[in-house]
Design a protein around this motif. Structure first.
Motif, short mmCIF file in Angstrom:
data_model
loop_
_atom_site.label_atom_id
_atom_site.label_comp_id
_atom_site.label_asym_id
_atom_site.label_seq_id
_atom_site.Cartn_x
_atom_site.Cartn_y
_atom_site.Cartn_z
N ASN A 27 0.78 -1.24 0.00
CA ASN A 27 0.00 0.00 0.00
C ASN A 27 0.81 1.29 0.00
O ASN A 27 0.32 2.33 0.40
CB ASN A 27 -1.03 0.00 1.14
CG ASN A 27 -0.41 -0.19 2.50
OD1 ASN A 27 0.77 0.03 2.70
ND2 ASN A 27 -1.22 -0.62 3.45
N THR A 56 -14.00 -0.07 -4.39
CA THR A 56 -13.08 0.09 -3.28
C THR A 56 -13.13 1.52 -2.79
O THR A 56 -13.94 2.33 -3.26
CB THR A 56 -11.64 -0.34 -3.67
OG1 THR A 56 -10.86 -0.47 -2.48
CG2 THR A 56 -10.99 0.65 -4.62
N GLU A 58 -10.56 4.95 -1.82
CA GLU A 58 -9.19 5.42 -2.04
C GLU A 58 -8.44 5.44 -0.72
O GLU A 58 -9.06 5.57 0.33
CB GLU A 58 -9.18 6.77 -2.75
CG GLU A 58 -9.59 7.95 -1.92
CD GLU A 58 -9.43 9.28 -2.65
OE1 GLU A 58 -8.87 9.36 -3.74
OE2 GLU A 58 -9.89 10.27 -2.08
N ALA A 59 -7.17 5.26 -0.70
CA ALA A 59 -6.30 5.11 -1.84
C ALA A 59 -5.73 3.69 -1.91
O ALA A 59 -5.52 3.17 -2.98
CB ALA A 59 -5.15 6.12 -1.74
N SER A 60 -5.52 3.07 -0.75
CA SER A 60 -4.80 1.79 -0.74
C SER A 60 -5.52 0.66 -1.43
O SER A 60 -4.90 -0.29 -1.88
CB SER A 60 -4.47 1.38 0.70
OG SER A 60 -3.60 2.33 1.27
N ILE A 62 -7.13 0.83 -4.28
CA ILE A 62 -7.23 1.01 -5.73
C ILE A 62 -6.35 0.02 -6.50
O ILE A 62 -6.79 -0.57 -7.49
CB ILE A 62 -6.92 2.46 -6.13
CG1 ILE A 62 -8.01 3.39 -5.57
CG2 ILE A 62 -6.84 2.60 -7.65
CD1 ILE A 62 -7.74 4.87 -5.77
N CYS A 66 -7.78 -2.68 -9.13
CA CYS A 66 -7.40 -2.68 -10.55
C CYS A 66 -6.91 -4.06 -11.00
O CYS A 66 -7.29 -4.54 -12.08
CB CYS A 66 -6.33 -1.62 -10.82
SG CYS A 66 -6.96 0.06 -10.77
N PHE A 78 -14.20 3.73 -7.36
CA PHE A 78 -13.74 3.91 -5.99
C PHE A 78 -14.37 5.14 -5.36
O PHE A 78 -14.61 6.14 -6.03
CB PHE A 78 -12.21 3.95 -5.89
CG PHE A 78 -11.54 5.10 -6.57
CD1 PHE A 78 -11.28 6.28 -5.89
CD2 PHE A 78 -11.14 4.99 -7.90
CE1 PHE A 78 -10.64 7.32 -6.52
CE2 PHE A 78 -10.50 6.03 -8.53
CZ PHE A 78 -10.25 7.21 -7.84
N LYS A 80 -14.26 8.30 -3.08
CA LYS A 80 -13.23 9.29 -2.76
C LYS A 80 -13.37 9.74 -1.32
O LYS A 80 -14.48 9.91 -0.81
CB LYS A 80 -13.35 10.49 -3.70
CG LYS A 80 -13.03 10.14 -5.13
CD LYS A 80 -13.08 11.38 -6.02
CE LYS A 80 -12.66 11.00 -7.42
NZ LYS A 80 -11.53 11.75 -7.89
N LYS A 81 -12.22 9.93 -0.67
CA LYS A 81 -12.22 10.41 0.71
C LYS A 81 -12.20 11.93 0.78
O LYS A 81 -12.71 12.50 1.74
CB LYS A 81 -10.98 9.88 1.45
CG LYS A 81 -11.00 8.39 1.70
CD LYS A 81 -9.75 7.98 2.44
CE LYS A 81 -9.67 6.49 2.65
NZ LYS A 81 -8.43 6.08 3.29
N ASP A 124 -10.50 -4.44 -0.58
CA ASP A 124 -9.67 -3.49 0.15
C ASP A 124 -8.42 -4.21 0.65
O ASP A 124 -8.36 -5.44 0.63
CB ASP A 124 -10.44 -2.87 1.32
CG ASP A 124 -9.94 -1.47 1.68
OD1 ASP A 124 -8.97 -0.98 1.06
OD2 ASP A 124 -10.53 -0.85 2.58
#
Length: 193
Positions: A27, A56, A58-60, A62, A66, A78, A80-81, A124
Protein backbone atom coordinates in the motif's frame (compact mmCIF):
# COMPACT_ATOMS: atom_id res chain seq x y z
CA UNK A 1 -3.08 -17.28 0.53
CA UNK A 2 0.29 -18.66 1.42
CA UNK A 3 2.18 -16.28 -0.91
CA UNK A 4 0.75 -13.24 0.88
CA UNK A 5 1.38 -14.70 4.33
CA UNK A 6 5.00 -15.42 3.41
CA UNK A 7 5.46 -11.87 2.16
CA UNK A 8 3.97 -10.43 5.35
CA UNK A 9 6.38 -12.54 7.44
CA UNK A 10 9.33 -11.53 5.28
CA UNK A 11 8.69 -7.80 4.78
CA UNK A 12 5.84 -6.75 7.08
CA UNK A 13 6.49 -4.88 10.30
CA UNK A 14 4.37 -5.07 13.43
CA UNK A 15 4.18 -1.71 15.19
CA UNK A 16 2.74 -0.83 18.60
CA UNK A 17 -1.02 -0.38 18.66
CA UNK A 18 -1.87 -3.37 16.41
CA UNK A 19 -0.43 -1.72 13.32
CA UNK A 20 0.82 -4.05 10.58
CA UNK A 21 3.00 -2.09 8.17
CA UNK A 22 3.09 -3.57 4.67
CA UNK A 23 3.94 -0.41 2.77
CA UNK A 24 6.95 -1.90 0.98
CA UNK A 25 4.76 -4.22 -1.12
CA UNK A 26 1.01 -3.58 -0.68
CA UNK A 27 0.00 0.00 0.00
CA UNK A 28 2.81 2.45 -0.74
CA UNK A 29 5.35 0.67 -2.91
CA UNK A 30 3.47 -1.94 -4.91
CA UNK A 31 4.56 -5.46 -5.85
CA UNK A 32 2.58 -5.85 -9.07
CA UNK A 33 3.21 -9.60 -9.31
CA UNK A 34 1.83 -10.14 -5.81
CA UNK A 35 -1.12 -7.81 -6.51
CA UNK A 36 -1.90 -9.76 -9.67
CA UNK A 37 -1.96 -13.00 -7.64
CA UNK A 38 -4.31 -11.34 -5.14
CA UNK A 39 -6.59 -10.25 -7.98
CA UNK A 40 -6.49 -13.74 -9.46
CA UNK A 41 -7.41 -15.29 -6.09
CA UNK A 42 -10.45 -13.00 -5.80
CA UNK A 43 -11.42 -13.83 -9.39
CA UNK A 44 -11.22 -17.57 -8.72
CA UNK A 45 -13.50 -17.15 -5.70
CA UNK A 46 -16.12 -14.89 -7.30
CA UNK A 47 -15.91 -15.65 -11.04
CA UNK A 48 -19.34 -17.32 -11.13
CA UNK A 49 -21.13 -14.64 -9.09
CA UNK A 50 -22.08 -12.22 -11.89
CA UNK A 51 -19.74 -9.43 -10.76
CA UNK A 52 -19.84 -6.45 -13.14
CA UNK A 53 -18.00 -3.83 -11.03
CA UNK A 54 -15.17 -3.78 -8.53
CA UNK A 55 -15.64 -1.23 -5.74
CA UNK A 56 -13.08 0.09 -3.28
CA UNK A 57 -12.13 3.17 -1.31
CA UNK A 58 -9.19 5.42 -2.04
CA UNK A 59 -6.30 5.11 -1.84
CA UNK A 60 -4.80 1.79 -0.74
CA UNK A 61 -7.58 -0.34 -2.20
CA UNK A 62 -7.23 1.01 -5.73
CA UNK A 63 -4.23 -1.10 -6.79
CA UNK A 64 -5.86 -4.31 -5.53
CA UNK A 65 -9.12 -3.33 -7.22
CA UNK A 66 -7.40 -2.68 -10.55
CA UNK A 67 -5.58 -6.00 -10.57
CA UNK A 68 -8.80 -7.79 -9.58
CA UNK A 69 -10.80 -6.02 -12.29
CA UNK A 70 -8.21 -7.06 -14.87
CA UNK A 71 -9.12 -10.69 -14.24
CA UNK A 72 -12.87 -10.02 -14.32
CA UNK A 73 -12.71 -7.68 -17.32
CA UNK A 74 -14.92 -5.13 -15.53
CA UNK A 75 -14.47 -1.50 -14.41
CA UNK A 76 -13.22 -0.28 -11.04
CA UNK A 77 -15.16 2.35 -9.13
CA UNK A 78 -13.74 3.91 -5.99
CA UNK A 79 -15.20 6.10 -3.29
CA UNK A 80 -13.23 9.29 -2.76
CA UNK A 81 -12.22 10.41 0.71
CA UNK A 82 -11.49 14.01 -0.18
CA UNK A 83 -13.94 16.51 -1.56
CA UNK A 84 -13.19 17.06 -5.21
CA UNK A 85 -14.28 19.64 -7.74
CA UNK A 86 -13.98 16.88 -10.36
CA UNK A 87 -17.10 15.06 -9.16
CA UNK A 88 -20.06 16.44 -11.04
CA UNK A 89 -23.74 15.75 -10.41
CA UNK A 90 -25.29 13.78 -7.62
CA UNK A 91 -23.23 11.64 -5.27
CA UNK A 92 -23.71 8.93 -2.69
CA UNK A 93 -22.13 9.89 0.64
CA UNK A 94 -21.31 7.97 3.80
CA UNK A 95 -19.28 8.83 6.90
CA UNK A 96 -16.35 6.55 7.76
CA UNK A 97 -14.02 6.51 10.76
CA UNK A 98 -10.36 5.86 9.92
CA UNK A 99 -8.45 3.78 12.47
CA UNK A 100 -5.19 4.70 10.73
CA UNK A 101 -5.77 8.45 10.82
CA UNK A 102 -7.99 8.60 13.91
CA UNK A 103 -10.71 10.76 12.36
CA UNK A 104 -14.06 10.70 10.58
CA UNK A 105 -14.39 11.63 6.93
CA UNK A 106 -17.08 11.54 4.29
CA UNK A 107 -16.66 9.24 1.31
CA UNK A 108 -18.36 10.12 -1.95
CA UNK A 109 -19.13 8.26 -5.15
CA UNK A 110 -20.78 9.70 -8.23
CA UNK A 111 -24.25 8.24 -8.79
CA UNK A 112 -23.53 7.81 -12.50
CA UNK A 113 -21.04 5.00 -11.74
CA UNK A 114 -23.11 2.76 -9.46
CA UNK A 115 -26.76 1.74 -9.64
CA UNK A 116 -29.33 -1.02 -9.19
CA UNK A 117 -28.04 -2.90 -12.26
CA UNK A 118 -24.65 -3.44 -10.64
CA UNK A 119 -23.40 -6.50 -8.76
CA UNK A 120 -20.20 -5.48 -7.05
CA UNK A 121 -17.21 -7.12 -5.48
CA UNK A 122 -15.88 -4.81 -2.79
CA UNK A 123 -12.13 -5.11 -2.23
CA UNK A 124 -9.67 -3.49 0.15
CA UNK A 125 -6.20 -4.00 1.56
CA UNK A 126 -7.13 -4.32 5.26
CA UNK A 127 -10.14 -5.22 7.38
CA UNK A 128 -9.99 -4.55 11.11
CA UNK A 129 -13.03 -3.02 12.77
CA UNK A 130 -14.80 -2.64 9.42
CA UNK A 131 -15.69 1.05 9.40
CA UNK A 132 -14.53 1.64 5.80
CA UNK A 133 -16.34 -1.49 4.65
CA UNK A 134 -19.58 -0.39 6.30
CA UNK A 135 -19.26 2.95 4.50
CA UNK A 136 -18.90 1.15 1.16
CA UNK A 137 -21.83 -1.14 1.99
CA UNK A 138 -23.90 1.95 2.81
CA UNK A 139 -23.02 3.45 -0.58
CA UNK A 140 -24.10 0.19 -2.28
CA UNK A 141 -27.39 0.25 -0.36
CA UNK A 142 -28.02 3.86 -1.40
CA UNK A 143 -27.33 2.90 -5.04
CA UNK A 144 -29.51 -0.20 -4.91
CA UNK A 145 -26.48 -2.22 -6.04
CA UNK A 146 -26.08 -5.87 -5.05
CA UNK A 147 -22.98 -6.88 -3.09
CA UNK A 148 -21.75 -10.12 -4.62
CA UNK A 149 -18.87 -10.44 -2.20
CA UNK A 150 -16.09 -8.77 -0.22
CA UNK A 151 -12.41 -9.48 -0.89
CA UNK A 152 -9.82 -8.46 1.70
CA UNK A 153 -6.07 -8.90 1.35
CA UNK A 154 -5.30 -8.85 5.11
CA UNK A 155 -7.87 -9.26 7.87
CA UNK A 156 -7.04 -8.61 11.50
CA UNK A 157 -8.97 -11.60 12.84
CA UNK A 158 -8.57 -10.47 16.45
CA UNK A 159 -10.70 -7.40 15.68
CA UNK A 160 -14.47 -7.64 15.05
CA UNK A 161 -14.82 -6.48 11.42
CA UNK A 162 -14.70 -9.87 9.69
CA UNK A 163 -16.88 -11.65 12.22
CA UNK A 164 -19.48 -8.86 12.03
CA UNK A 165 -19.65 -8.93 8.22
CA UNK A 166 -19.87 -12.72 8.11
CA UNK A 167 -22.59 -12.59 10.76
CA UNK A 168 -24.52 -10.15 8.54
CA UNK A 169 -24.46 -12.77 5.78
CA UNK A 170 -21.84 -11.29 3.46
CA UNK A 171 -19.62 -13.62 1.46
CA UNK A 172 -16.23 -12.47 2.75
CA UNK A 173 -12.89 -13.76 1.50
CA UNK A 174 -9.74 -12.71 3.37
CA UNK A 175 -6.52 -13.98 1.82
CA UNK A 176 -4.47 -13.67 5.03
CA UNK A 177 -6.07 -13.53 8.47
CA UNK A 178 -3.80 -12.39 11.28
CA UNK A 179 -5.18 -13.89 14.50
CA UNK A 180 -2.49 -12.51 16.82
CA UNK A 181 -0.02 -9.62 16.89
CA UNK A 182 2.02 -8.16 19.73
CA UNK A 183 4.27 -5.15 20.25
CA UNK A 184 7.37 -7.37 20.06
CA UNK A 185 6.69 -7.99 16.38
CA UNK A 186 5.19 -11.47 16.69
CA UNK A 187 2.20 -12.48 14.63
CA UNK A 188 0.24 -15.62 13.90
CA UNK A 189 -2.04 -16.43 10.97
CA UNK A 190 -5.32 -18.32 11.06
CA UNK A 191 -4.82 -21.69 9.32
CA UNK A 192 -5.96 -21.75 5.68
CA UNK A 193 -9.20 -23.60 5.01
Amino acid sequence: MQLLEQRILKDGQVRPGNVLKVDCFLNHQLDITLLDEIGKAFYETYKNDGINKILTIEASGIAIACMTARHFGVPVVFAKKAKSKNIDGDVYTSTVHSFTYGKDYDITLSKKFLGPEDKVLIVDDFLAVGKAMHGLLDVCKQAGATVGGIGIAIEKGFQPGGETLRGQGYKLTSLAIVDYMDDEGNLRFRPQE
